[in-house]
Design a protein around this motif. Structure first.
Motif, PDB file in Angstrom:
ATOM      1  N   ASP A  84       2.012   1.081  -8.290  1.00 18.14           N
ATOM      2  CA  ASP A  84       1.915   1.644  -7.070  1.00 18.14           C
ATOM      3  C   ASP A  84       2.897   2.820  -6.897  1.00 18.14           C
ATOM      4  OD1 ASP A  84       0.541  -0.644  -6.471  1.00 18.14           O
ATOM      5  OD2 ASP A  84       2.335  -1.958  -5.316  1.00 18.14           O
ATOM      6  N   PRO A 125      -2.551   1.305 -12.464  1.00 20.55           N
ATOM      7  CA  PRO A 125      -1.582   2.037 -12.301  1.00 20.55           C
ATOM      8  C   PRO A 125      -0.295   1.327 -11.647  1.00 20.55           C
ATOM      9  CG  PRO A 125      -3.245   1.931 -10.449  1.00 20.55           C
ATOM     10  CD  PRO A 125      -3.508   1.027 -11.593  1.00 20.55           C
ATOM     11  N   THR A 145       0.885  -1.314  -0.157  1.00 24.73           N
ATOM     12  CA  THR A 145       0.014   0.067  -0.020  1.00 24.73           C
ATOM     13  C   THR A 145       0.909   1.181  -0.015  1.00 24.73           C
ATOM     14  OG1 THR A 145      -0.344  -0.314   2.459  1.00 24.73           O
ATOM     15  CG2 THR A 145      -2.207  -1.017   0.883  1.00 24.73           C
ATOM     16  N   GLU A 156       2.711   8.376  -6.192  1.00 25.65           N
ATOM     17  CA  GLU A 156       1.995   7.148  -5.729  1.00 25.65           C
ATOM     18  C   GLU A 156       0.720   6.840  -6.763  1.00 25.65           C
ATOM     19  OE1 GLU A 156       1.514   6.116  -1.833  1.00 25.65           O
ATOM     20  OE2 GLU A 156       3.308   7.398  -1.307  1.00 25.65           O
ATOM     21  N   ASN A 157       0.255   5.608  -6.909  1.00 31.89           N
ATOM     22  CA  ASN A 157      -0.789   5.105  -7.531  1.00 31.89           C
ATOM     23  C   ASN A 157      -0.993   5.984  -8.975  1.00 31.89           C
ATOM     24  OD1 ASN A 157      -3.198   3.771  -7.966  1.00 31.89           O
ATOM     25  ND2 ASN A 157      -4.531   5.367  -7.053  1.00 31.89           N
TER      26      ASN A 157
END
Ligand SMILES: Cc1cc2nc3c(=O)[nH]c(=O)nc-3n(C[C@H](O)[C@H](O)[C@H](O)COP(=O)(O)OP(=O)(O)OC[C@H]3O[C@@H](n4cnc5c(N)ncnc54)[C@H](O)[C@@H]3O)c2cc1C
Length: 314
Positions: free
Chosen positions: A32, A30, A2, A15-16
């Protein structure tokens, strides 16, 4: 993964980050984390400090990949920007280029300097980093034929050089044995000789015109989907496209994915395809070719990432 605890970097960390816009197929989930290192020192320091459990994947200009719908776990590294795309003449018959340089830009730089032997690179719509990993080639030449040495960074952040007089590297058809997570940063390339700049530029234009007539280069595609079953040079070499055509797959569709009616070893995203559509279509083609000819085609396009969001499979 995460929220990884990421080491600091001078370059961008996102991020993402959506990856589909960075691929020719325009599909997939995407990353991470997307890392756009500023330079090689930035890349090396980041990798040295990054938790070794976090996977790292290089992405060039995405002309030989299907990024799966679940996205790519860990850190995706793209070498973007002027510093990574520089091409310089560093010897009488030698060019040094960043791994982010487009193959076409390298071919054009060679032409500008009156250097022959690198024209074939204009037929490959990727970056030098991707060309190295895939030992890209066309018109009878491959990256390995013009490579003097290559530099890059290992997963643990160590700089390493491969080539004559350095660590050995083996290139075979559309493959190299470089470690999977090695990031290529720079190449030294050898021209075959000196020639007239305008003539070399003209030869590049001719190659490009020939491509446009025979390949769907304006489509969302990823080039040849399957490797030819026989290595180059085999007498009576079988070609993947002929087997696909003979199995009745030209124009075949799954969802928004289609076997190109123009060149049936190319898959295309007709607009709304998912990575799963493209992969399912590829597998359907493989099954039909196997039924028709007994040949089991091998994927040439690299399928990377998780099948679905949250799944572990890659
Ligand atoms: C219309 C079309 C025509 C094509 N024609 C040809 C052809 O004639 N011959 C041919 O060989 N290919 C061809 N291709 C396929 C593709 O262009 C090549 O494989 C190209 O070399 C891929 O480069 P890329 O930068 O797009 O790499 P990507 O597609 O982004 O990545 C491909 C692989 O290289 C790795 N990679 C990328 N950058 C680096 C790096 N810096 N360090 C380490 N690994 C890296 C990736 O992890 C991945 O495994 C074609 C594709 C299209 C769309």
């Amino acid at each position: 993964m995460t929220h990884p605890s990421l080491p600091p970097a001078r370059g961008k960390l996102i991020e993402n980050a959506a990856l589909a816009p960075y691929t020719w197929f325009r599909v997939g989930g995407p990353a991470d984390v997307l890392f756009l290192p500023e330079d090689e020192a930035d890349l090396a320091a980041f990798l040295a400090a990054l938790d070794p459990a976090i996977p790292v994947t290089a992405l060039g200009v995405g002309s030989n990949v299907i990024v799966r719908d679940g996205g790519i776990p860990g850190v995706v590294i793209r070498l973007m920007g002027r510093a990574w795309g520089e091409v310089m003449k560093t010897g009488e018959l030698e060019l040094t280029a960043g791994a982010g340089a487009l193959d076409l830009a390298v071919a054009k730089a060679a032409a500008k300097h009156g250097l022959t032997g690198l024209e074939f690179l204009s037929g490959i719509p990727g970056s030098l980093g991707g060309a190295t990993r895939t030992n890209a080639g066309c018109y009878g030449r491959e990256l390995k034929d013009v490579l003097v040495r290559l530099e890059g960074v290992t997963r643990s952040g160590e700089r390493r050089t491969y080539g004559a007089g350095y660590a050995p590297v083996e290139f075979t058809y559309r493959h190299t044995d470089l470690p999977d997570d090695f990031i290529v940063t720079r190449l030294v390339l050898a021209a075959s000789g000196a020639g007239d700049a305008a003539e070399i530029a003209g030869a590049i234009d001719t190659l490009q015109a020939r491509r446009a007539e025979t390949q769907p280069i304006k489509e969302k595609t990823s080039g040849s989907t399957f490797a030819n079953p026989d290595p180059p040079g085999t007498p009576d070499q079988r070609s993947a496209w002929k087997l696909i055509d003979a199995a009745g797959c030209r124009g075949l569709k799954v969802g928004g994915a289609q076997v190109s009616p123009m060149h049936c070893n190319f898959l295309i995203n007709t607009g709304e395809a998912t990575a799963a559509d493209l992969e399912a279509l590829g597998e359907l083609v493989r099954a039909r070719v196997f039924d028709a000819s007994g040949v089991s085609l091998r994927w040439e396009v690299r399928r990377i990432g998780r099948l679905h969001a949250g799944s572990e499979s890659a």
